[in-house]
Enzyme design. Structure first.
Site, PDB file in Angstrom:
ATOM      1  N   ASP A  87     -48.019  26.508 -35.312  1.00  0.00           N
ATOM      2  CA  ASP A  87     -48.409  27.747 -34.659  1.00  0.00           C
ATOM      3  C   ASP A  87     -48.310  28.869 -35.704  1.00  0.00           C
ATOM      4  OD1 ASP A  87     -48.760  29.711 -32.497  1.00  0.00           O
ATOM      5  OD2 ASP A  87     -46.634  30.100 -32.797  1.00  0.00           O
ATOM      6  N   ASP A 136     -48.196  33.012 -34.880  1.00  0.00           N
ATOM      7  CA  ASP A 136     -47.369  34.150 -34.462  1.00  0.00           C
ATOM      8  C   ASP A 136     -46.042  33.664 -33.891  1.00  0.00           C
ATOM      9  OD1 ASP A 136     -49.342  36.192 -35.030  1.00  0.00           O
ATOM     10  OD2 ASP A 136     -50.442  35.445 -33.298  1.00  0.00           O
TER      11      ASP A 136
END
Length: 232
Positions: A13, A15
């Site tokens: 991922d 953020d």
């Protein structure tokens, strides 16, 4: 890779996992809300929706608005984030140890990928800012896939790289990442430094949660070498 060493894929991922971007996300959402004369929820609520596809995130934050306004706010958010990104004082810091962890994985011939709620343009800007271009073989965003926690991004990453689900690890900081990994029958590896509490990551299906990037390679190797997966 030899027959004895299958393709291993680790998908990150962005953020809350690679970069700490919460302050920019909150600022852009506040600007977008102001564009439409509405009050933005506090940062703690914005933090909860990081990782979702943008329109869904807006709908979650502003449930009393109609669909058309959700999309209008989302469009304003995109424009606001571009303004913030172009500012000379824009900061989106890498989490400590991220670059070293990426290098350690590459040294072990691990294929790297990205699956994020961030736009493809945003991912490209982040990679360029931090000198990470060319490090990720597959990059999946909601521009081309359903948003998290739908498994589409991981399924596409595996299809593009040829990795099997039992040899794929999804690394993220939110319950959406863990649920996506489980839905794709991959290993779910949570990180404790992001935007959702550790206990929620476990409840959402994390096979393991690490406290530091220095622990990433070893944790992934344990999963590849017989840890939980395939819905386990």
């Amino acid at each position: 890779m030899t027959a004895e060493t299958p393709l291993r894929l680790l998908v990150l991922d962005v953020d809350g996992t690679i970069v700490d971007s919460l302050h920019n996300i909150v600022a852009a959402m506040e600007m977008a809300a102001a564009d439409h004369g509405i009050v933005c929820p506090p940062p703690a609520r914005c933090r909860r929706v990081v990782g979702l596809e943008l329109v869904e995130a807006v709908a979650t934050l502003f449930p009393d608005l109609d669909d058309a306004l959700h999309r209008a706010v989302a469009d304003s958010y995109k424009r606001s984030f571009q303004v913030l990104r172009a500012a000379p004082d824009h900061v989106e810091n890498l989490y400590a140890g991220a670059v070293d962890a990426i290098a350690a994985l590459e040294a072990q011939n691990v294929i790297l990928g990205i699956a994020t709620g961030k736009s493809r343009r945003g991912v490209a800007a982040m990679l360029a800012r931090h000198g990470l271009e060319g490090r990720f073989l597959t990059i999946q965003t909601p521009d081309d896939n359903p948003g998290k926690p739908h498994p589409g991004m991981l399924l596409r990453a595996m299809a593009e790289t040829g990795a099997a689900s039992e040899h794929t690890v999804m690394v993220g900081d939110t319950t959406y990442d863990m649920a996506m990994a489980r839905a794709a029958r991959c290993h779910a590896l949570g990180v404790a430094w992001g935007y959702h509490p550790v206990e929620e990551l476990h409840a959402a299906g994390a096979h393991v949660v690490i406290e530091d990037y220095a622990d990433l390679l070893a944790a992934a190797q344990r999963l590849w070498c017989g840890g939980a997966g395939e819905g386990g």
